[in-house]
Motif scaffolding. Structure first.
Motif, PDB file in Angstrom:
ATOM      1  N   HIS A  67      -3.429  -5.421  -8.796  1.00 26.51           N
ATOM      2  CA  HIS A  67      -4.398  -5.894  -7.812  1.00 26.51           C
ATOM      3  C   HIS A  67      -5.691  -5.089  -7.914  1.00 26.51           C
ATOM      4  O   HIS A  67      -5.646  -3.856  -7.991  1.00 26.51           O
ATOM      5  N   PRO A  69      -8.546  -3.731  -5.835  1.00 26.03           N
ATOM      6  CA  PRO A  69      -8.715  -3.553  -4.394  1.00 26.03           C
ATOM      7  C   PRO A  69     -10.125  -3.890  -3.922  1.00 26.03           C
ATOM      8  O   PRO A  69     -11.091  -3.854  -4.684  1.00 26.03           O
ATOM      9  N   GLU A  73      -9.787  -1.093   1.636  1.00 25.69           N
ATOM     10  CA  GLU A  73      -8.462  -1.717   1.695  1.00 25.69           C
ATOM     11  C   GLU A  73      -7.381  -0.656   1.891  1.00 25.69           C
ATOM     12  O   GLU A  73      -7.454   0.446   1.340  1.00 25.69           O
ATOM     13  N   ILE A  75      -3.674   1.056   1.424  1.00 26.69           N
ATOM     14  CA  ILE A  75      -2.814   1.237   0.258  1.00 26.69           C
ATOM     15  C   ILE A  75      -1.384   0.814   0.591  1.00 26.69           C
ATOM     16  O   ILE A  75      -0.823   1.235   1.608  1.00 26.69           O
ATOM     17  N   TYR A  81      -2.948  -0.622  -8.342  1.00 26.97           N
ATOM     18  CA  TYR A  81      -4.350  -0.882  -8.018  1.00 26.97           C
ATOM     19  C   TYR A  81      -5.216  -0.568  -9.232  1.00 26.97           C
ATOM     20  O   TYR A  81      -5.260   0.566  -9.697  1.00 26.97           O
ATOM     21  N   THR A  96      -6.440   4.678   2.527  1.00 28.05           N
ATOM     22  CA  THR A  96      -7.323   3.586   2.128  1.00 28.05           C
ATOM     23  C   THR A  96      -8.028   3.931   0.823  1.00 28.05           C
ATOM     24  O   THR A  96      -7.937   5.060   0.331  1.00 28.05           O
TER      25      THR A  96
END
Length: 199
Positions: A67, A69, A73, A75, A81, A96
């Protein structure tokens, strides 16, 4: 059997790589279990104008969801990430992440040093840093910061690396805990997975 510095205290893994790292990182992602219990932050040098296709390429063999981020965002431990193209990725206190378009570092954005150093600040001795093949010194100071704050440091064996500048640069600035080939990094992560589940 390789002897590793394993512990149930670890809360996150940060991986950096550049030229020559895509294939070994893909191999690592193809083996890490889908429910591996730690978040993984992945910072790879990539073309800033190519925003699509990179996640898909990594996801082909990855068992875990990958993903990119958003800024601020939260965690989640089940995800990998990936630092977005042309953005620095920082790990923040409070679970975050943040993104920025500040200047290039080591001619790179995203810069591995920013991701590793910020993760070291957020997780301290509960972070594992892994630095793979690459053609410049980005990530060396980040690995030093991880080591200074009590985290565990691993580099891809320079003899195996397609381009050894990056792991060798880390070796030149700090004492690295483990110098491992890709298959040994996988072995380490699978042993850690078993320990975290049983611990």
């Amino acid at each position: 059997m390789t002897r590793f510095k394993l512990s149930t205290k670890y809360k996150a893994i940060a991986i950096g790589g550049s030229a020559g790292s895509f294939q070994p990182i893909t191999k690592i992602l193809s083996v890490i279990p889908k429910d591996f219990p730690l978040p993984i932050f992945l910072c790879l040098h990539r073309l800033k104008h190519v925003r699509h296709g990179f996640v898909e390429a990594l996801s082909i063999k990855s068992l875990k969801s990958i993903h990119e981020p958003f800024d601020k965002e939260s965690i989640k431990r089940e995800l990998v990430y990936l630092a977005p193209a042309n953005y620095h990725l920082s790990i923040e206190l409070g679970n975050t992440m943040s993104l920025s378009t500040e200047g290039l570092i080591n001619n790179s954005r995203p810069a591995i040093d920013i991701t590793l150093e910020s993760a070291a600040y957020a997780y301290r001795d509960k972070l594992i840093g892994i630095l793979m093949s690459g053609a410049n010194k980005d990530g060396a100071l980040g690995m030093q910061k991880i080591k200074d704050r009590g985290g565990l440091t691993i580099i891809q064996d320079p003899e195996e690396s397609m381009i050894s500048t990056m792991p060798n640069s880390a070796l030149s600035v700090t004492e690295i805990d483990h110098v491992l080939k890709t298959d040994q990094i996988i072995e380490f992560l699978l042993e850690l997975d078993q320990m975290l589940r049983s611990g």
